[in-house]
Design a protein around this motif. Structure first.
Motif, PDB file in Angstrom:
ATOM      1  N   ALA A  99       0.938  -1.293  -0.032  1.00 30.37           N
ATOM      2  CA  ALA A  99       0.034  -0.191  -0.105  1.00 30.37           C
ATOM      3  C   ALA A  99       0.804   1.015  -0.018  1.00 30.37           C
ATOM      4  O   ALA A  99       0.352   2.447  -0.896  1.00 30.37           O
ATOM      5  CB  ALA A  99      -1.126   0.384   1.123  1.00 30.37           C
ATOM      6  N   VAL A 259      -3.559  -0.022  -2.590  1.00 29.03           N
ATOM      7  CA  VAL A 259      -4.160   0.027  -1.280  1.00 29.03           C
ATOM      8  C   VAL A 259      -5.540  -0.443  -0.500  1.00 29.03           C
ATOM      9  O   VAL A 259      -4.780  -1.418   0.311  1.00 29.03           O
ATOM     10  CB  VAL A 259      -4.571   1.976  -0.288  1.00 29.03           C
ATOM     11  CG1 VAL A 259      -5.123   1.255   0.874  1.00 29.03           C
ATOM     12  CG2 VAL A 259      -3.582   2.276  -0.026  1.00 29.03           C
ATOM     13  N   GLY A 262      -3.535  -4.370  -1.363  1.00 29.17           N
ATOM     14  CA  GLY A 262      -2.367  -4.418   0.372  1.00 29.17           C
ATOM     15  C   GLY A 262      -3.592  -4.998   0.978  1.00 29.17           C
ATOM     16  O   GLY A 262      -2.925  -5.123   1.756  1.00 29.17           O
ATOM     17  N   ALA A 278      -2.345   8.456   2.863  1.00 37.07           N
ATOM     18  CA  ALA A 278      -2.967   7.903   1.789  1.00 37.07           C
ATOM     19  C   ALA A 278      -4.134   9.058   1.602  1.00 37.07           C
ATOM     20  O   ALA A 278      -3.460   9.528  -0.093  1.00 37.07           O
ATOM     21  CB  ALA A 278      -3.961   6.960   2.500  1.00 37.07           C
TER      22      ALA A 278
END
Length: 313
Positions: A99, A259, A262, A278
């Protein structure tokens, strides 16, 4: 006729979104591949499989004049810079989360216009630098993990990969401008160059290939055929049938899928700081991308889209 146009547009959007998903998933695939093989071996096998596939496609589609001098010369140079990107990315993702890798590498979106402007093609508006600042803050939060500490080597390698990847993208634009280079032939040359660069470093570990199980080979084939060959060819076709802004919007979802894969498939965990990082990274890259696109449009410059050979892990 109108329905056909709508169907074609939706099909193109679906292809672009699929490319973004494939590239987003490449980080976890590469990370898990390094569990079974050394990084340089992973890169050699990935390049070798890609080269075989590309050479076969070129042979099947063009029996005469398969490669021009420009395709060989430009492909050889770009193959070297692309290999540098993949070395940094693969070593980086091996030492950080998939991620984080997908988010940090998306910094390329704002770094590319900055490097491209060094040629004197115009001054970016102040808002673009504000968006870049948001992205850098996001990187700091992603590197912090559960608290502020010395950055992990994997995150630093991904940051270096983003810089080199941006330089590679700029180089692609400059070397292909004014030259007739076909995407498939150019990609084939790059994969052959990459295979040649990694064959000697990986030679000592060839015996490890006999220990790779079916799942491991599946990941290697996925990286080579789907994340490299398929993604590039599909992206090239889709971009030619869509607007630059729409293509950029859909391809820009790559870090979001990194993301999702992951966390969803890799079982990775995100802290509150990482979640904030993020969100800021996605916001900053989209903001910067939009500012740069509008700036080019108002300056009557060519609106770029990500049409270079993929360098995602």
């Amino acid at each position: 006729m109108q329905r056909r146009g709508v169907f074609h547009a939706r099909r193109t959007d679906a292809v672009l979104l699929l490319v973004a998903i494939v590239w987003g998933s490449s980080y976890l695939a590469a990370k898990t591949a390094t569990y079974a093989l050394p990084v340089l071996m992973v890169l050699f096998v990935r390049y070798a499989i890609s080269a075989i596939a590309c050479l076969a496609l070129v042979a099947a589609r063009s029996r005469k004049g398969r490669y021009t001098r420009d395709e060989v010369r430009v492909g050889a140079l770009l193959g070297t810079t692309q290999a540098a990107v993949l070395v940094l990315e693969t070593y980086g993702v091996a030492h950080t989360s998939a991620a984080n890798a997908g988010l940090i590498i998306s910094l390329t979106i704002v770094l590319t216009p900055l490097l491209d402007r060094t040629a004197g093609t115009g001054r970016l508006p102040p808002r673009f630098f504000a968006a870049t600042g948001v992205c850098l803050l996001a990187v700091a939060l992603l590197m912090s993990g559960s608290g502020f500490h010395t950055p992990r080597i994997g995150d630093l390698l991904m940051l270096a990969a983003a810089v080199v990847r941006a330089a590679h993208v700029v180089l692609v634009g400059r070397l292909t401008k004014g030259r007739v280079v076909r995407p498939l032939q150019l990609t084939a040359v790059q994969t052959v160059v990459g295979s040649a660069l990694f064959v000697l470093p990986a030679a000592s570990g060839m015996s490890a290939l006999t220990q790779v199980d079916a799942a491991g080979w599946g990941r290697l084939v996925y990286l080579a055929l789907f994340c490299s060959v398929f993604a590039f060819l599909a992206q090239t076709w889709a971009v030619q049938n869509s607007s630059a802004s729409r293509a950029s919007l859909l391809l820009g979802t790559e870090p979001v899928w990194a993301v999702a894969v992951g966390i969803g498939l890799g079982g990775e965990e995100f802290t509150a700081l990482a979640c904030l990082g993020a969100a800021l990274m996605v916001t900053g890259t989209y903001w910067g991308q939009n500012i740069e696109r509008v700036h080019r449009s108002t300056s009557n410059e060519e609106i770029p889209c990500r049409t270079t050979a993929p360098t995602s892990v």
